[in-house]
Enzyme design. Structure first.
Site, PDB file in Angstrom:
ATOM      1  N   ASP A 199     -26.871  86.855  32.133  1.00 40.03           N
ATOM      2  CA  ASP A 199     -26.943  86.258  33.468  1.00 40.03           C
ATOM      3  C   ASP A 199     -27.615  86.942  34.352  1.00 40.03           C
ATOM      4  O   ASP A 199     -27.639  86.255  35.572  1.00 40.03           O
ATOM      5  CB  ASP A 199     -25.650  85.527  33.719  1.00 40.03           C
ATOM      6  N   ASP A 219     -26.492  78.694  27.462  1.00 43.96           N
ATOM      7  CA  ASP A 219     -26.735  78.889  28.869  1.00 43.96           C
ATOM      8  C   ASP A 219     -27.874  79.823  29.045  1.00 43.96           C
ATOM      9  O   ASP A 219     -28.645  79.735  30.149  1.00 43.96           O
ATOM     10  CB  ASP A 219     -25.504  79.686  29.529  1.00 43.96           C
TER      11      ASP A 219
END
Ligand code: GLY
Length: 369
Positions: free
Chosen positions: A94, A151
Site C-alpha cells: 500500500d 486492492d
C-alpha cells in the site's frame, strides 16, 4: 450558479479547511472522526496504509482553491509519511496509496523535487515486493509470502508513474505482470472479484482463495469490487491494454447491478439481509472509477451510475455539522472486524467522495497518474 456537485465540493473545502488546525495540533494523520475529534490510525501508527488520504484531500482542495493552508497541512503529513521509510517494517504494497497521493500529488501540483524523489523511493519499495513468479506480495507476515489482494490494482499506478518518470520500463513490467495475474486469478465469471488469492511463492501456482474483509469466502466484498473497478480502469489508462478495460467494465456491470435503491452500497453484495452493513467508501471509490470509464468509453450509463452513487451519499450520508470533523458517514473498514471502524466517518471515504465530486465538476487534478 453552482450545480449541486460544485456546491458540495466547495462546501467540503470549507469544512476541511476548519478541520486542519485540530489535526495539526494533535500531530496526527486523521484516520476517522468521532465525537468532534480526529482519531489517528487504529494500527501501525503513521505506517498504516491509509496515511496518504489526508494529504490527498489537502491536495484536492489546494488544486481547487490554491489556498496555502491546504499545502502546508499536506506537507506536515508528508514529513510523517517519509519518516516511515526509516521505520520500514509496517510498509507493504500500500505504499502506492500512501505516497502517490501525498508526495506524488505534491510533485504533480507544485513540481517539488524532493517530493518526486520520495515518490520514486516508494515505487522502488513496491517493486521490491514483486515476486517474478507473477505477483506483488501484499503483506509482511511470514505466513503471507504468497498473498496478493485485489486492492493492489490501485497501487500499480505508482509503478507506471515511476516508469514514466525514469524512462525505465522495469516498474511498468512488474505492474503489467501483476495485473495479468489478477485478471486471470481474481476475476470470476459473474464479474465479481476475489479479495485474497494465495500463490506458491516458489512457482506462482495458485494455492487457494482466502476470505478477506467481506462477509465470507467466495462472497463479494464491495470495496474489493470498487478497487478492482477503478484499479483496472487505471491499469488501462496506464498500459493501454484493452483486456484491462474489458475487466473494468465487467466489474462495473456487476457493481452497478448491486447499487441499493437509495444509492448507498452494502459492505458485501452477498451479505445476509438480517443486519444492515453499509460501506460508503466502496460507493465513493466506484463513483470515481465509473467517471473515468465514462470518459474512456463515452458511455453515459457509467456517468449516470456515478451520479446515483454520489447523489445517495450527498442525500443520506454527509454530516455537514461543525460537531463532526470529517464528512462521509457509514464507512465500514471490514465486515467482521470493527476495530478499524463500522458505520462511522473514515478519511479515505471522504477522499474518494471529494475526488468523485471533483470529477463531476471537471476539476479533478487526477492524482493517480
Ligand atoms: N486496502 C485495504 C482496504 O480497503 O481496507
Amino acid at each position: 450558479m453552482q450545480n449541486r456537485y460544485e456546491e458540495a465540493l466547495h462546501r467540503a473545502a470549507d469544512k476541511f479547511r476548519t478541520a486542519i488546525a485540530p489535526a495539526a495540533q494533535a500531530g496526527i494523520i486523521p484516520y476517522k472522526s468521532e465525537k468532534g475529534q480526529w482519531i489517528g490510525s487504529p494500527y501501525d501508527g503513521n505506517g498504516w496504509w491509509t496515511g496518504g488520504f489526508w494529504p490527498a484531500l489537502m491536495w484536492q482542495f489546494y488544486a481547487l482553491e490554491k489556498d496555502e493552508a491546504f499545502l502546508r497541512e499536506a506537507r506536515r503529513v508528508e514529513a510523517l509519511l517519509t519518516g516511515e521509510f526509516r521505520v520500514f517494517e509496517h510498509l507493504n504494497h500500500d505504499v502506492g496509496f500512501m505516497y502517490l497521493l501525498s508526495c506524488g500529488a505534491d510533485h504533480k501540483l507544485t513540481g517539488d523535487g524532493q517530493a518526486r524523489i520520495d515518490t520514486l523511493h516508494a515505487a522502488s519499495l513496491l517493486l521490491g515486493r514483486f515476486n517474478p513468479a507473477g505477483y506483488i506480495r501484499a503483506w509482511n507476515h511470514p505466513s503471507q509470502a504468497g498473498f496478493a489482494i485485489i486492492d493492489c490494482m490501485m497501487n500499480l499506478s505508482l509503478l507506471f508513474w515511476a516508469s514514466r518518470q525514469t524512462d525505465d520500463p522495469r516498474f511498468a513490467h512488474a505492474a503489467r505482470i501483476h495485473a495479468d495475474t489478477t485478471l486471470r486469478e481474481f476475476l470470476r465469471p459473474d464479474g465479481s472479484a476475489s479479495h485474497i488469492i494465495e500463490f506458491d511463492p516458489e512457482t506462482g501456482a495458485r494455492v487457494r482463495e482466502h476470505p478477506g474483509q467481506g462477509y465470507a469466502l467466495g462472497t463479494q466484498w464491495s470495496r474489493g469490487q470498487a478497487w478492482g473497478l477503478y484499479g483496472f480502469t487505471l491499469a488501462y489508462l496506464n498500459a493501454n491494454d484493452s483486456r484491462y478495460l474489458d475487466a473494468a467494465e465487467r466489474i462495473a456491470r456487476n457493481f452497478m447491478a448491486h447499487i441499493r435503491p437509495d444509492g448507498l452500497t452494502d459492505c458485501d453484495f452477498c451479505q445476509p439481509d438480517t443486519e444492515e452493513r453499509i460501506d460508503n467508501i466502496a460507493g465513493a471509490i466506484a463513483a470515481c472509477g465509473l467517471m473515468e470509464l465514462s470518459k474512456i468509453t463515452q458511455n453515459a450509463k457509467y456517468q449516470a451510475a456515478a451520479e446515483r452513487l454520489v447523489d445517495g451519499l450527498l442525500e443520506h450520508c454527509c454530516d455537514w455539522s461543525e460537531s463532526r470533523m470529517g464528512l462521509l458517514t457509514h464507512c465500514t473498514a471490514s465486515y467482521h472486524d470493527d476495530g478499524a471502524g463500522r458505520h462511522t466517518n473514515i478519511t479515505y471515504g471522504d477522499y474518494f467522495l471529494v475526488e468523485a465530486l471533483a470529477k463531476l465538476c471537471g476539476a479533478d487534478p487526477m492524482l493517480w497518474r
